[in-house]
Design an enzyme around this catalytic site. Sequence first.
Site, short mmCIF file in Angstrom:
data_model
loop_
_atom_site.label_atom_id
_atom_site.label_comp_id
_atom_site.label_asym_id
_atom_site.label_seq_id
_atom_site.Cartn_x
_atom_site.Cartn_y
_atom_site.Cartn_z
N TYR A 31 0.84 -1.20 0.00
CA TYR A 31 0.00 0.00 0.00
C TYR A 31 0.87 1.24 0.00
O TYR A 31 2.10 1.16 0.19
CB TYR A 31 -0.95 0.00 1.21
N ARG A 102 -7.18 -20.74 -2.09
CA ARG A 102 -6.15 -20.52 -1.07
C ARG A 102 -5.01 -21.55 -1.15
O ARG A 102 -5.21 -22.74 -0.86
CB ARG A 102 -6.77 -20.56 0.33
N LYS A 149 6.67 -1.81 1.92
CA LYS A 149 5.47 -1.26 2.58
C LYS A 149 4.29 -2.21 2.37
O LYS A 149 3.40 -1.97 1.56
CB LYS A 149 5.18 0.14 2.03
N GLU A 181 12.47 2.58 14.24
CA GLU A 181 11.55 3.60 13.75
C GLU A 181 10.30 3.59 14.61
O GLU A 181 10.29 2.97 15.68
CB GLU A 181 11.21 3.34 12.27
N LEU A 205 11.22 1.17 7.19
CA LEU A 205 10.65 1.66 5.95
C LEU A 205 11.32 3.01 5.65
O LEU A 205 11.32 3.89 6.52
CB LEU A 205 9.14 1.86 6.08
#
Length: 289
Positions: A31, A102, A149, A181, A205
Amino acid sequence: MSVYLNGSYVPRESATVSVLDRGFVFGDGIYEVWRVVRGGLFEHERHVRRLVEGAEALRLTRPAELSRRALETMAARLLADAGLQAGEATFYVQVTRGVAPRTHHFPPEGTPPTVFAMVNPFSPPEALRVSGATAVTVPDVRWHRCNVKTIQLLPNAMAKQQAQERGALEAVLVRDGVVTEGSHTNVMAVVGGTIRTHPANELILAGVTRAVVLELAAELGIAVEERPVTLDELWGVDELFLTGTTTDVMPLVRVDDRVIGGGTSGPVSRALIAALHARMDATPVSKIE
Ligand SMILES: Cc1ncc(COP(=O)(O)O)c(C=O)c1O
């Protein structure tokens, strides 16, 4: 309000995804979140690049939507529909490996990725920037590909929940005795006039705001060292602040109930807040092409 889903603009209430979507079943997706300033996408190029690099890192089929221009058009249309062309907003884009029976291994070649996008109104937390915010330290238990991300945010969500329950804004994550972070931010300290922050490797990130703030620091003549602050050093730093798309630069004045620096926002944080806001104010308005 409309959202974008797989090529269509649909009302948010009626936008649905299959229960077999790999995003739902495996958290198999990525995302991105942009800050929108008066209809313009702040640091658009950097966000697009991170999304494309994330798709490559996870070997996701790259959808046509992941171009600078397609995303700009998508955002402009969603913002117009929501009446959010003035003021501030956020633009969210998510791409998953699509819908398939799945299996842990990837679905057959040609399975189309699911692409979802939305905009939301946003009010930056300006009052908190003046007083300074608080944080708590939480062990960083994430995997070793934090540079991607992904939508797998459970460790981040659990860390942020701990912060919330302890009345703090953010969780400062600590791995092997060093600050990595925040749950959804990067962390920077000022030590003897130099900004110290974790290097952009697989343990964090690489934030878009982090990159912009380091650029602004260079322009302001502030020295930067991409070397993490240890937990022991944290209590003696002159200033500490978070950076992020919805956080901007946020001074931290207490961590785990211990006062940081002078207990108020410091001069480096204040200079960077002003410089970042000036850069945001200059964001070009998105064109619909
Ligand atoms: C784990 C993590 N670190 C850092 C950031 C800050 O990145 P950016 O400045 O691009 O918003 C985020 C943003 O969501 C994040 O989730």
